[in-house]
Scaffold this motif. Structure first.
Motif, PDB file in Angstrom:
ATOM      1  N   ARG A 163       0.835  -1.207   0.000  1.00  0.00           N
ATOM      2  CA  ARG A 163       0.000   0.000   0.000  1.00  0.00           C
ATOM      3  C   ARG A 163       0.868   1.254   0.000  1.00  0.00           C
ATOM      4  O   ARG A 163       0.569   2.240  -0.697  1.00  0.00           O
ATOM      5  N   LEU A 164       1.953   1.229   0.765  1.00  0.00           N
ATOM      6  CA  LEU A 164       2.846   2.378   0.821  1.00  0.00           C
ATOM      7  C   LEU A 164       3.481   2.639  -0.544  1.00  0.00           C
ATOM      8  O   LEU A 164       3.518   3.782  -1.020  1.00  0.00           O
ATOM      9  N   CYS A 165       3.963   1.569  -1.187  1.00  0.00           N
ATOM     10  CA  CYS A 165       4.565   1.730  -2.514  1.00  0.00           C
ATOM     11  C   CYS A 165       3.544   2.240  -3.530  1.00  0.00           C
ATOM     12  O   CYS A 165       3.850   3.121  -4.345  1.00  0.00           O
ATOM     13  N   SER A 166       2.341   1.694  -3.488  1.00  0.00           N
ATOM     14  CA  SER A 166       1.302   2.104  -4.428  1.00  0.00           C
ATOM     15  C   SER A 166       0.908   3.550  -4.202  1.00  0.00           C
ATOM     16  O   SER A 166       0.630   4.300  -5.147  1.00  0.00           O
ATOM     17  N   SER A 167       0.871   3.954  -2.933  1.00  0.00           N
ATOM     18  CA  SER A 167       0.547   5.344  -2.610  1.00  0.00           C
ATOM     19  C   SER A 167       1.610   6.287  -3.145  1.00  0.00           C
ATOM     20  O   SER A 167       1.316   7.338  -3.712  1.00  0.00           O
ATOM     21  N   ASN A 168       2.857   5.904  -2.987  1.00  0.00           N
ATOM     22  CA  ASN A 168       3.953   6.741  -3.483  1.00  0.00           C
ATOM     23  C   ASN A 168       3.936   6.845  -5.003  1.00  0.00           C
ATOM     24  O   ASN A 168       4.212   7.902  -5.573  1.00  0.00           O
ATOM     25  N   LEU A 169       3.615   5.740  -5.675  1.00  0.00           N
ATOM     26  CA  LEU A 169       3.587   5.745  -7.133  1.00  0.00           C
ATOM     27  C   LEU A 169       2.444   6.590  -7.687  1.00  0.00           C
ATOM     28  O   LEU A 169       2.578   7.239  -8.717  1.00  0.00           O
ATOM     29  N   SER A 170       1.300   6.556  -7.010  1.00  0.00           N
ATOM     30  CA  SER A 170       0.087   7.199  -7.537  1.00  0.00           C
ATOM     31  C   SER A 170      -0.214   8.537  -6.881  1.00  0.00           C
ATOM     32  O   SER A 170      -1.270   9.124  -7.147  1.00  0.00           O
ATOM     33  N   ILE A 171       0.678   9.007  -6.025  1.00  0.00           N
ATOM     34  CA  ILE A 171       0.474  10.260  -5.282  1.00  0.00           C
ATOM     35  C   ILE A 171      -0.835  10.170  -4.505  1.00  0.00           C
ATOM     36  O   ILE A 171      -1.730  11.001  -4.601  1.00  0.00           O
ATOM     37  N   ARG A 172      -0.982   9.040  -3.782  1.00  0.00           N
ATOM     38  CA  ARG A 172      -2.056   8.799  -2.814  1.00  0.00           C
ATOM     39  C   ARG A 172      -3.449   8.760  -3.445  1.00  0.00           C
ATOM     40  O   ARG A 172      -4.427   9.176  -2.847  1.00  0.00           O
ATOM     41  N   CYS A 173      -3.552   8.223  -4.651  1.00  0.00           N
ATOM     42  CA  CYS A 173      -4.870   8.007  -5.271  1.00  0.00           C
ATOM     43  C   CYS A 173      -5.450   6.694  -4.750  1.00  0.00           C
ATOM     44  O   CYS A 173      -4.857   5.626  -4.924  1.00  0.00           O
ATOM     45  N   ASN A 174      -6.624   6.739  -4.081  1.00  0.00           N
ATOM     46  CA  ASN A 174      -7.200   5.544  -3.462  1.00  0.00           C
ATOM     47  C   ASN A 174      -7.487   4.448  -4.479  1.00  0.00           C
ATOM     48  O   ASN A 174      -7.267   3.261  -4.215  1.00  0.00           O
ATOM     49  N   THR A 175      -8.013   4.818  -5.651  1.00  0.00           N
ATOM     50  CA  THR A 175      -8.324   3.801  -6.665  1.00  0.00           C
ATOM     51  C   THR A 175      -7.056   3.096  -7.128  1.00  0.00           C
ATOM     52  O   THR A 175      -7.013   1.865  -7.234  1.00  0.00           O
ATOM     53  N   CYS A 176      -6.006   3.856  -7.385  1.00  0.00           N
ATOM     54  CA  CYS A 176      -4.748   3.256  -7.833  1.00  0.00           C
ATOM     55  C   CYS A 176      -4.089   2.443  -6.723  1.00  0.00           C
ATOM     56  O   CYS A 176      -3.458   1.411  -6.987  1.00  0.00           O
TER      57      CYS A 176
END
Length: 1028
Positions: free
Chosen positions: A58-71
């Motif tokens: 979740r942390l990596c995905s948040s960093n990649l997507s600039i905290r987009c919940n869907t992404c």
């Protein structure tokens, strides 16, 4: 970091990826795996069942997507998808980014060659609808819609998905690994009596094995195995959720195992396809599975050979003027033994009535629920002891109404029918066997079965010591210290001793005198017989007879199913018995127990050991008579040192007591895949977080007072084998796990399924101990059971329809309350809504159209009502009959046992219940009458406009309820107005609630644990005030 002798907490640094990295991963071409059949293509990916580490992903995905919940939700799932050639379909580029590298590293650690560890993800229209490029005004990570599965193939694979969950892997493996044997079976088809019976399944199996291109199953990667399995499901014969060829292929595996010549193969195939015995044997199997011992039975079966099977047919008769059926399962001595398709669809449904008294009975059939919406063929089979089986066929027409029962036959039971008779063969079978009698006499003579002794086998005796090791004196111990140390065992030797073969080798070696014992309740009873025939017609004259269940004759050893029978005192044994030695029979170990004897009790019906698979190929045509001798010939006991004990197969581990101490865990060939732990709601949240901890929170009346003592003393968790769930299907309420099975005071609320296979893959060692009490399949697991290998499900009634079955959801599985916007298009609503009730259990509804002004008026009047004096509020209290439509201090929802849990804490609330549908006249006797009472409201003088506003608000809520139910109907595949039929005279409660501050949390609570009654609950959310 340290500072001035103190510790300073430093938060983990988040490294956001630069925008150009997101540009690389936002839009992706999807190279899915594919299978082509008749110029149509199915595209799919594989998704590991084990998810990436949640917080890290979740942390990596948040960093990649600039905290987009869907992404954040999509990226960890996309990253694990495996497509064509076994390659991942997302994050394929080796980007110089820490978050991408971390996700790739995490997914590469989750690998398996076991198909049971993967889900099949179809790449069809539904996939792209669930993962659209745009959600609202924003774009998200997505796949380009370049390849889409054929709709017909996609629908077929969805219905047959249960064949891809790993449960049929052994059958796939056998078909793939032995194409030469399949070719032999194909070649003999023209020589069979009924070649068309086998042609379809054999052709399908040969084509299936060809997909593997000569590779062995164990050498194939998991994506290659799925290629074979998916092809298998898309070809061959299928009927709804049943793949007919896959089911019938079990016979092919039997032929490959047992037929040792071409002639033997033809004999087996003709025998299996013989219509005189085919259905009769299926009936016998169902009666055995359900332990029906009646001498006169009437069995209803449908769904035969691909015919419609989803309907809920019921068998009826009349006994002493009273109807016997699922709603009244026993009348006099007659009873309904088992029911089918009431709540769960079976592949081969059947029902049975035992006629245990004299009389004439008219047998009728009713189609309680024609789910097939087709004509439904069925067969009724009547069995009487010692008589030929009678079969009656019929068809329930699609247009015939429920309740218009069809008379099938009439059965007369005489007194002599209730007395057991010797087995009689059918006329056709008599003619066949008469022609073979001369040959039988020459080859078999009068077969005998003798209880085998040590002189008949190669016995490995335990090197017996005189008793437990004596306590050594100080001088003796000192002298031992002066002796040279014995050479330490090597690692290989120590590991070998932990396996069954190595352990037996050790305890039977001459240099290792010992006393070996077992707790008999951990072992299934068995005995060895030595067979005698007139000539050499058997593969082996030594056979093992194992009891799978009580009250059933023993069978040949089985490694695929653990026995539920256990040794007991009737075998002449003490609870802890001495092991005399071991015998290897057909590459499997048999344990011989000292002083054991055969029981003389109806629980243990003895048999001789005449198994058809033991016949040599040249006499296979005598298999029917030989098999009948199994129960007719009793083992003769004439010699000492008989071989009685237990066959060491069918269980994951075997426990021995060596010189008074547990010898450790000895691995066997089968490990129970699942264990069950039952508990109450109060423990669910803690278990989801901490796992199952021994004696963490005992709640039973007996154990609760000793909670502190138990937490220090108990080290095991109580579980039961998942096979204990059985397949009881009845319209009479029965829970999945009953309180008597697990020794609880009341029905358990929840069941935790323990996945032992997942534990093994994660390196978690579950030390299991077989229970020694009267519950035969109880297992104790030592220590804490981690939450990672647990799955929770509610303990619901077995007869609950699938549409009403709830789920237990880990609160950690969602991070916000789902929102459904009724202002969006219907397509969008029906796509988004299933997640809300199925995963979270509740949702926030916006765009509902209820006027804001009306909401504010209703809320204002609600507050003003509760500000009235106690005297004026009390004037709205009702009589005993009106109590549900009046004011009260403690009005809770209905709950099966909330009062007993919360009885020490008082609810801190007051409520006014009003009739939300005053125009309705609900039916249902007294309950309908009291819920239809008018509302008790304050007078117009006390609260002007109260009645008008509340009735107007209630009407808006009823309209909103109908809109939500229409949406749910569409999601369930029903017509939009499906629920309208239940809303013509409904019951609805419009409840106003006021909670006051709590002074003592040990004595008070806002509202106790409860369950809302009714179909739907809508709560008004008051806007949160800003902090000042």
């Amino acid at each position: 970091m340290a500072s001035d002798g103190e510790w300073e907490m430093v938060a983990e640094k988040q490294v956001e990826s630069p925008p150009e990295v997101y540009d690389h991963i936002e839009s992706n071409s999807l190279k899915a795996a594919s299978v082509q059949v008749n110029e149509k293509t199915l595209f799919y990916c594989l998704q590991p069942k084990e998810a990436l580490p949640k917080e890290a992903a979740r942390l990596c995905s948040s960093n990649l997507s600039i905290r987009c919940n869907t992404c954040i939700k999509r990226i960890p799932i996309f990253a694990q998808l495996v497509g064509s050639e076994g390659e991942h379909v997302y994050l394929k580029e080796e980007l110089d980014d820490a978050n991408v590298k971390a996700l790739r590293s995490m997914r590469n650690k989750i690998k398996s060659s076991d198909p049971a560890d993967y889900h099949l993800v179809l790449i069809d229209d539904e996939f792209f609808q669930a993962n659209p490029k745009e959600v609202g005004p924003f774009c998200h990570v997505h796949f380009l819609k370049e390849q889409v599965s054929d709709a017909q193939l996609s629908e077929r694979i969805k219905k047959l998905k249960n064949y891809l969950n790993g449960s049929f892997e052994n059958r796939f493996q056998r078909l793939v690994d032995d194409p030469n044997s399949l070719k032999v079976i194909l070649d003999v088809l023209p020589e069979l009596v009924r070649p068309d019976h086998w042609r379809g399944v054999v052709t399908w199996a040969v084509n299936l094995s060809g997909v593997a291109e000569g590779r062995k199953w164990q050498d194939m990667a998991v994506h290659e195995k799925f290629q074979v399995m998916v092809y298998a499901m898309l070809t061959g014969r299928a009927s709804d959720s049943i793949h007919l060829d896959m089911q019938q292929a079990g016979n092919l595996v039997d032929f490959m195992d047992s037929a040792e010549s071409r002639e033997a193969l033809k004999a087996m195939m003709d025998d299996r396809s013989n219509p005189e015995t085919y259905q009769v044997s299926r009936v016998a199997d169902r009666l055995r599975e359900n332990r029906v011992s009646s001498l006169c039975t009437v069995t209803l079966m449908w769904g035969l050979d691909g015919a419609p099977h989803q309907s809920d047919l019921d068998i009826h008769t009349v006994v002493n003027g009273i109807e016997l059926f699922y709603g009244n399962p026993q009348v006099g001595k007659c009873k309904l033994d088992f029911d089918a398709n009431a709540s769960r669809i079976e592949q081969n449904p059947a029902e049975n009535i035992s006629l245990n008294q004299v009389g004439t009975f008219v047998i009728m059939v009713n189609n309680y629920n024609n789910r097939d919406n087709k004509d439904v063929p069925f067969k009724v089979t009547v069995r009487k002891s010692g008589q030929e089986v009678a079969e009656h066929e019929g068809t329930w027409p699609r247009t015939r109404a429920k309740g218009n029962k069809m008379t099938v036959c009439q059965v007369t039971v005489l007194a002599e029918d209730l007395v057991e008779k010797p087995v009689e063969l059918s006329e056709a079978e008599q003619k066949k066997l008469a022609a073979k009698e001369a040959e039988w006499s020459k080859l078999f003579g009068e077969p005998r079965a003798l209880l085998a002794s040590e002189t008949d086998v190669d016995m490995h005796l335990v090197s017996r010591s005189n008793g437990y090791p004596a306590t050594q004196g100080a001088q003796q111990r000192f002298q031992e210290l002066l002796q040279p140390k014995a050479k330490k065992q090597s690692l290989a030797e120590r590991c070998k001793a932990e396996e069954l073969d190595g352990f037996i080798e050790r305890v039977t070696s001459k240099g290792f005198p010992c006393r070996l014992e077992v707790d008999i309740r951990n072992f299934a009873p068995a005995y060895i017989t030595r067979l005698e025939t007139a000539s050499d017609v058997l593969k082996s004259n030594i056979v093992v007879n194992v009891f799978q269940r009580k009250f059933e004759v023993p069978q040949a050893p089985r490694s695929d199913e653990p026995s539920s029978a256990r040794l007991d005192a009737s075998w002449g044994l003490q609870p802890r018995a001495l092991v005399r030695g071991f015998v290897k029979v057909h590459a499997q170990w048999f344990m011989v127990l000292e002083n054991a004897r055969l029981p003389a009790h109806q629980e243990w019906p003895l048999a001789g050991g005449m198994y058809p698979t033991n016949l040599k190929p040249e006499v296979h045509h005598h298999r029917s008579k030989w098999a009948s001798f199994h129960s007719l010939v009793q083992p003769e006991v004439s010699r000492a040192s008989s071989l009685i004990g237990s066959m060491l197969v069918g269980f994951s581990k075997f426990h021995f007591v060596l010189d008074g101490k547990q010898a450790g865990k000895l691995l066997g060939p089968v490990r129970p895949r699942y264990l069950l732990h039952a508990t109450y709601w109060e423990n669910v949240a803690g278990i989801l977080t901490e796992g199952i901890v021994p004696a963490k929170n005992p709640l039973s009346d007996i154990r609760k007072p000793f909670k502190d003592l138990l937490q220090g003393a108990e080290s095991h968790v109580y579980t039961m084998r998942s096979t204990d769930l059985g397949c009881l299907e009845s319209k009479v309420v029965s829970f999945i796990v009953d309180k008597e099975q697990v020794g609880l005071d009341r029905q358990p609320d929840a069941i935790f399924v323990i996945d032992t296979s997942k534990a093994e893959k994660m390196g978690i060692d579950l030390e299991m101990v077989q229970s020694g009490d009267d519950r035969e399949d109880n297992i104790y697991v030592r220590g804490r059971i981690p939450a990672e290998i647990l799955t929770a499900q509610p303990n619901i009634p077995r007869n609950l329809p699938d549409t009403l079955k709830a789920k237990i959801v880990d609160p950690k599985s969602f991070e916000q309350i789902p929102i459904i916007d009724l202002a969006l298009s219907e397509a969008s609503r029906t796509h988004d809504m299933p997640l809300q009730p199925e995963v979270v259990g509740f949702m926030q509804v916006v765009g509902h159209g209820v006027p804001l002004e009306l909401q504010e008026k209703a809320l204002d009047l609600q507050k003003r009502f509760f500000q009235l004096s106690q005297e004026k509020k009390a004037s709205c209290a009702g009589t005993l009959v009106e109590v549900v439509r009046s004011a009260g201090s403690h009005v809770s929802g209905l709950s099966g046992h909330a009062d007993s849990i919360q009885k020490s804490r008082k609810d801190c609330k007051e409520a006014l219940d009003m009739n939300g549908v005053p125009w309705a006249k609900p039916k249902g006797g007294f309950i309908g009458e009291i819920f239809g009472q008018p509302s008790q409201m304050p007078s117009e003088e006390e609260l002007p406009g109260f009645r008008e506003v509340m009735e107007q608000y209630a009407l808006e809520m009823f309209k909103l309820s109908k809109r939500l139910l229409e949406l749910m109907a569409l999601i369930l595949g029903k017509p939009r107005d499906f629920f309208h039929q239940f809303l013509d005279q409904p019951v609805a409660t419009h409840r106003l609630l006021h909670y006051w501050p709590i002074k003592d949390f040990n004595l008070e609570i806002g509202v106790g644990e409860h369950t809302d009654y009714g179909l739907l609950t809508i709560l008004k959310q008051e806007q949160q005030r800003k902090k000042t």
